[in-house]
Scaffold this motif. Structure first.
Motif, PDB file in Angstrom:
ATOM      1  N   ARG A   1      56.380  41.334  23.940  1.00 44.55           N
ATOM      2  CA  ARG A   1      56.912  42.689  23.770  1.00 44.55           C
ATOM      3  C   ARG A   1      58.162  42.955  24.600  1.00 44.55           C
ATOM      4  N   GLU A   2      58.668  41.937  25.310  1.00 44.84           N
ATOM      5  CA  GLU A   2      59.859  42.137  26.137  1.00 44.84           C
ATOM      6  C   GLU A   2      60.732  40.895  26.119  1.00 44.84           C
TER       7      GLU A   2
ATOM      8  N   SER B   1      57.447  49.345  18.914  1.00 46.62           N
ATOM      9  CA  SER B   1      56.937  49.596  17.561  1.00 46.62           C
ATOM     10  C   SER B   1      55.407  49.664  17.580  1.00 46.62           C
ATOM     11  N   PRO B   2      54.828  50.516  16.755  1.00 50.68           N
ATOM     12  CA  PRO B   2      53.364  50.650  16.755  1.00 50.68           C
ATOM     13  C   PRO B   2      52.634  49.383  16.281  1.00 50.68           C
ATOM     14  N   ASN B   3      53.296  48.548  15.484  1.00 47.31           N
ATOM     15  CA  ASN B   3      52.659  47.325  14.969  1.00 47.31           C
ATOM     16  C   ASN B   3      53.057  46.072  15.741  1.00 47.31           C
TER      17      ASN B   3
ATOM     18  N   THR C   1      60.277  46.303  15.222  1.00 42.38           N
ATOM     19  CA  THR C   1      61.028  47.164  14.310  1.00 42.38           C
ATOM     20  C   THR C   1      61.472  48.455  14.989  1.00 42.38           C
ATOM     21  N   ASP C   2      61.093  48.649  16.247  1.00 41.37           N
ATOM     22  CA  ASP C   2      61.519  49.803  17.032  1.00 41.37           C
ATOM     23  C   ASP C   2      61.674  49.312  18.468  1.00 41.37           C
ATOM     24  N   VAL C   3      62.890  49.390  18.986  1.00 38.54           N
ATOM     25  CA  VAL C   3      63.220  48.709  20.244  1.00 38.54           C
ATOM     26  C   VAL C   3      63.977  49.646  21.179  1.00 38.54           C
TER      27      VAL C   3
END
Length: 175
Positions: free
Chosen positions: A93-94, A118-120, A124-126
């Motif tokens: 995640r990083e 991102s929730p998944n 897709t969201d950073v």
């Protein structure tokens, strides 16, 4: 005294004229040519087009890997998208990114923090380090995923090495 003043005014007129005649974007490093240079991924056009262009030419996915390019989507804040190369994977995640034209117009930033929010857990969201505030940006940024540079599979590397060795042996016998 008057002629000295006129010479000074004339000199400043030339300097200011040269500055005004130079386009504002001249010499400003953009993210696309910089990402292409450091990653070896040969895509062109605005950053927002890289994800689509990569289809069928490069592997794409949602797993961060060193050397991969993170392709950001176009958004209100980034109308032409953005691309940045992964310089280090810290965790799933990083990552650390190296990119141009993010915190400072035309500036290069190396090894700056980016976090998948991102929730998944699919990148897709950073959120990305933003220099002027000295931390992760206050907003998240939509992204498509990672574009991976071409790398020969391990079996291809072995075959290439074996072919080179046999060519060298044949060349040695020719003398």
């Amino acid at each position: 005294m008057v002629s000295g003043f006129r010479a000074l005014v004339a000199a400043w007129t030339l300097v200011l004229g040269a500055l005004i005649a130079t386009p504002a974007a001249a010499g400003v490093l953009q993210c696309v040519p910089y990402a292409r240079q450091i990653s070896g991924i040969e895509l062109y056009g605005n950053a927002q087009t890289w994800w689509g262009q990569a289809a069928g030419r490069y592997d794409r996915g949602n797993e961060p890997r060193v050397g991969a390019v993170l392709a950001f989507s176009a958004s209100r804040a980034m109308p032409v998208g953005h691309v940045a190369m992964v310089s280090q994977v810290v965790s799933d995640r990083e990552v650390l990114l190296t990119h141009a034209n993010w915190s400072y117009r035309g500036g290069i930033e190396r090894d700056v923090r980016a976090v998948d929010v991102s929730p998944n857990n699919d990148w897709t969201d950073v959120r990305v380090w933003y220099g002027p505030i000295g931390g992760l940006g206050t907003r998240s940024n939509p992204a498509k995923g990672f574009i991976y540079p071409h790398q020969a599979p391990a079996s291809d590397k072995v075959q290439i090495a074996m072919a080179s060795a046999s060519d060298g042996a044949a060349a040695g016998r020719a003398f």
